[in-house]
Design an enzyme around this catalytic site. Sequence first.
Site, PDB file in Angstrom:
ATOM      1  N   SER A 119      15.538 -11.409 -10.275  1.00 41.80           N
ATOM      2  CA  SER A 119      16.461 -10.530 -10.990  1.00 41.80           C
ATOM      3  C   SER A 119      17.869 -11.104 -10.919  1.00 41.80           C
ATOM      4  O   SER A 119      18.245 -11.740  -9.935  1.00 41.80           O
ATOM      5  CB  SER A 119      16.438  -9.130 -10.359  1.00 41.80           C
ATOM      6  OG  SER A 119      17.543  -8.362 -10.785  1.00 41.80           O
TER       7      SER A 119
ATOM      8  N   HIS B  26     -10.101   5.829 -14.880  1.00 44.36           N
ATOM      9  CA  HIS B  26      -9.017   6.770 -15.226  1.00 44.36           C
ATOM     10  C   HIS B  26      -7.728   6.431 -14.470  1.00 44.36           C
ATOM     11  O   HIS B  26      -6.895   7.304 -14.220  1.00 44.36           O
ATOM     12  CB  HIS B  26      -9.415   8.222 -14.925  1.00 44.36           C
ATOM     13  CG  HIS B  26     -10.688   8.638 -15.574  1.00 44.36           C
ATOM     14  ND1 HIS B  26     -10.763   9.012 -16.899  1.00 44.36           N
ATOM     15  CD2 HIS B  26     -11.955   8.720 -15.075  1.00 44.36           C
ATOM     16  CE1 HIS B  26     -12.022   9.322 -17.194  1.00 44.36           C
ATOM     17  NE2 HIS B  26     -12.761   9.146 -16.110  1.00 44.36           N
TER      18      HIS B  26
END
Length: 512
Positions: free
Chosen positions: A279, A158
Amino acid sequence: MTDKLWGGRFDEDITQDVLDYTLTVDVDVRLVFADLWQDIAHVLMLGAGGIVPGEVARALLGSLLQLWEQNERGELRLRPELEDVHFNIEQMVIEELGREIGGHLQTARSRNDQVSTDTRMYLRRVQLDAVAANLDLIGVLLAFPEEELLAILPGYTHSQAAQPISVAFWKTAHASMLLRDVRRLRDAFGRTDESPLGACALAGTSFPLDRELTARLLGFGRVLSHALDATSARDYLIESAAAFAIGGNTLSRMAEEVVMWSGHEYSLVEVSDAYATGSSIMPQKKNPVVAELARGRAGRTAGTLVQLLTMAKGVTLGYSCDLQEDKPYLWHAIDAYLSTLRITAGQTRGLRFDSARGEELCWDNFSTATELANHLVAERGLAFREAHHVSGALVSALLKRGATLRDTAAGAEILAGLGHPVAEPVLARIFAPRNAVAGYVSPGGTSPASVGAVRDELNEAVAGHAAWLDETRRRIGDAQAAAFDAAREVAGGADLGKALDRILPTLNGGLS
């Protein structure tokens, strides 16, 4: 009358717009090798059966061999105005030999059985390449060092911390999944490796074809006997696309864990610099772009499966042009799947796991609480549901104090208050993530012995698949070599029957 090869009953040619809309030469480039090999096998069969005269077969084979050499040099170019690979090669032969000789090439054959044969021959090659690429990736996963047997990671259910596992346990899990992909590919291969050649348009022919001979010369495992089924069937493509889509999902799930675990909040794994980019504005960034693209490209394989199912569902038996919409999408899925398999193997070799970080998280996220329940069952005789309740109450009390399982003194105090005292040193042993991982000794569990046994089992399966791969490639390669040897002999003046008699016994492991 139009000058198209099919144009006898037509008074005018198709327009350029129609040609542009219907042509397939841009995708047929991948089928040139298969079409030429198929042509050679077909002509050998026509000559052996006396369907075309021996001198015609000899001339056709000589022309086809020249085109093969031209293609091997990268010099053969398909002409868009000739619609597809089949008409291109036929026209090239006619231009060299004239229609009186070259026009025999299409005797007892249709583009309907041709295209299915070509596609199956190409797809066989792809399926074998995919098996090989999967086995390579599995080999990378199974080549883990011994220290990874107790290199700790949190296991999740989960998306929440569940129980501790090891790096080796994680790697063998993905290897196990990939081996099922190999089995799916082999299953799909079995239904692809059937020869439709000789089915003609849909109903067979009045010529006495030897379909088993052409199947052997093309390295097929068997003949797909029913002519209408042979020309209509596209389930082998859909099944292959399903195998590619499931395989793409397997790779995507692995990539998702790499992406997630490489984030600062987890800091469990780092990809090699060679598989990341930075980036344009944020200098601190290291983005796991290969894994991200692996997730994204799984969509190409899934989309292809839906396209093929949609394409085929409304087509009646017999060929319809709807079916030529299979290859553009399938080619994209093949390229995405094979490239992702190969680059994932490279990325996996360079993954660096931080087991100290993994162990730290497992101490703090209560992932060994189950071990207290197991201890109370094994040592105190409690029913598991009661032991589960006690362990849950301990977790709840520690959370309210802002404590974790590291706080064994607090844990001992709380358990004593619950009426189930456990000494602090025992708690420290029970809650230690490495001890938990080492203690899961059930078959398939995380203990080093269990993981080692699974690795042995997986390596044995890999060896079996590798042997099958080598044998299958050898069988197909032998068939190609034999067909071309016979063609060269006949083109050089040898008797066609004797040439076939010489090469056919070399085709071991032929039709089933």
